[in-house]
Design an enzyme around this catalytic site. Structure first.
Site, PDB file in Angstrom:
ATOM      1  N   TYR A  18       0.723  -1.132  -0.163  1.00 35.25           N
ATOM      2  CA  TYR A  18      -0.022  -0.020   0.212  1.00 35.25           C
ATOM      3  C   TYR A  18       0.745   1.348   0.033  1.00 35.25           C
ATOM      4  O   TYR A  18       0.556   2.346  -0.840  1.00 35.25           O
ATOM      5  CB  TYR A  18      -0.977  -0.087   1.147  1.00 35.25           C
ATOM      6  CG  TYR A  18      -1.820   1.102   1.098  1.00 35.25           C
ATOM      7  CD1 TYR A  18      -3.024   0.912   0.395  1.00 35.25           C
ATOM      8  CD2 TYR A  18      -1.764   2.319   1.912  1.00 35.25           C
ATOM      9  CE1 TYR A  18      -3.932   2.071   0.336  1.00 35.25           C
ATOM     10  CE2 TYR A  18      -2.619   3.332   1.682  1.00 35.25           C
ATOM     11  CZ  TYR A  18      -3.866   3.245   1.099  1.00 35.25           C
ATOM     12  OH  TYR A  18      -4.756   4.083   1.036  1.00 35.25           O
ATOM     13  N   HIS A  22       1.031   4.316  -3.214  1.00 35.71           N
ATOM     14  CA  HIS A  22       1.002   5.532  -2.751  1.00 35.71           C
ATOM     15  C   HIS A  22       2.306   6.325  -3.041  1.00 35.71           C
ATOM     16  O   HIS A  22       2.372   7.657  -2.989  1.00 35.71           O
ATOM     17  CB  HIS A  22       0.403   5.720  -1.612  1.00 35.71           C
ATOM     18  CG  HIS A  22      -0.954   5.593  -1.663  1.00 35.71           C
ATOM     19  ND1 HIS A  22      -1.753   4.202  -1.537  1.00 35.71           N
ATOM     20  CD2 HIS A  22      -2.292   6.498  -1.902  1.00 35.71           C
ATOM     21  CE1 HIS A  22      -2.895   4.340  -1.657  1.00 35.71           C
ATOM     22  NE2 HIS A  22      -3.536   5.410  -1.975  1.00 35.71           N
ATOM     23  N   TYR A  41      -5.006  17.035   0.118  1.00 40.59           N
ATOM     24  CA  TYR A  41      -5.397  15.631   0.384  1.00 40.59           C
ATOM     25  C   TYR A  41      -4.031  15.044   1.110  1.00 40.59           C
ATOM     26  O   TYR A  41      -2.969  15.200   0.271  1.00 40.59           O
ATOM     27  CB  TYR A  41      -6.009  14.788  -0.807  1.00 40.59           C
ATOM     28  CG  TYR A  41      -6.359  13.585  -0.472  1.00 40.59           C
ATOM     29  CD1 TYR A  41      -6.754  12.922   0.627  1.00 40.59           C
ATOM     30  CD2 TYR A  41      -6.493  12.768  -1.985  1.00 40.59           C
ATOM     31  CE1 TYR A  41      -7.312  11.893   0.687  1.00 40.59           C
ATOM     32  CE2 TYR A  41      -7.061  11.398  -1.678  1.00 40.59           C
ATOM     33  CZ  TYR A  41      -7.545  11.120  -0.527  1.00 40.59           C
ATOM     34  OH  TYR A  41      -7.958   9.700  -0.362  1.00 40.59           O
ATOM     35  N   TRP A  76      -8.825   2.707 -10.182  1.00 42.95           N
ATOM     36  CA  TRP A  76      -7.834   2.843  -8.916  1.00 42.95           C
ATOM     37  C   TRP A  76      -8.740   2.169  -8.010  1.00 42.95           C
ATOM     38  O   TRP A  76      -7.914   1.595  -7.084  1.00 42.95           O
ATOM     39  CB  TRP A  76      -7.619   4.321  -8.510  1.00 42.95           C
ATOM     40  CG  TRP A  76      -6.555   4.477  -7.481  1.00 42.95           C
ATOM     41  CD1 TRP A  76      -7.192   4.810  -5.936  1.00 42.95           C
ATOM     42  CD2 TRP A  76      -5.291   4.469  -7.327  1.00 42.95           C
ATOM     43  NE1 TRP A  76      -6.167   5.112  -5.298  1.00 42.95           N
ATOM     44  CE2 TRP A  76      -5.172   4.783  -5.936  1.00 42.95           C
ATOM     45  CE3 TRP A  76      -4.418   4.227  -8.174  1.00 42.95           C
ATOM     46  CZ2 TRP A  76      -3.652   4.918  -5.440  1.00 42.95           C
ATOM     47  CZ3 TRP A  76      -2.834   4.307  -7.688  1.00 42.95           C
ATOM     48  CH2 TRP A  76      -2.935   4.295  -6.318  1.00 42.95           C
TER      49      TRP A  76
END
Length: 106
Positions: A18, A22, A41, A76
């Site tokens: 993960y 990212h 964000y 995504w």
């Protein structure tokens, strides 16, 4: 401007992957978020998989709807869904519940 914070839980066996995903978010996904009104964000990940997300937007419902119309978002979300616990078949962007803001120092 709405400030939105949410929690999700990354599966412990998928935390490293993960993080890697990212570190290299698809450019077209970044563009879609920006064009859909997602600002400032950030994602924060604790070692046990607790994920805290934060972003700002003029209108949460409109920002979510704008992303739902994007093909890149569908791809995504489909790729990210297996990383999470407790989504009950929902995509991650549909499965998060915003937390209630109870204090803000401006």
């Amino acid at each position: 401007m709405q400030r939105v914070c949410f929690l999700l839980k990354v599966r412990p066996d998928r935390i490293e992957e993960y993080r890697e995903r990212h570190a290299a978010v698809w450019p077209e996904m970044l563009q879609a978020l920006s064009e859909s009104g997602w600002r400032n964000y950030s994602l924060f990940l604790r070692e046990d998989g607790l994920l805290v997300g934060y972003f700002e937007t003029e209108d949460l419902d409109a920002a979510r709807a704008a992303m739902a119309r994007r093909e890149v978002n569908a791809r995504w979300q489909a790729e990210m869904a297996p990383f999470f616990e407790g989504l009950d078949g929902k995509a991650p962007d549909e499965g998060f519940v915003p937390l209630q803001e109870i204090f803000h120092l401006d």
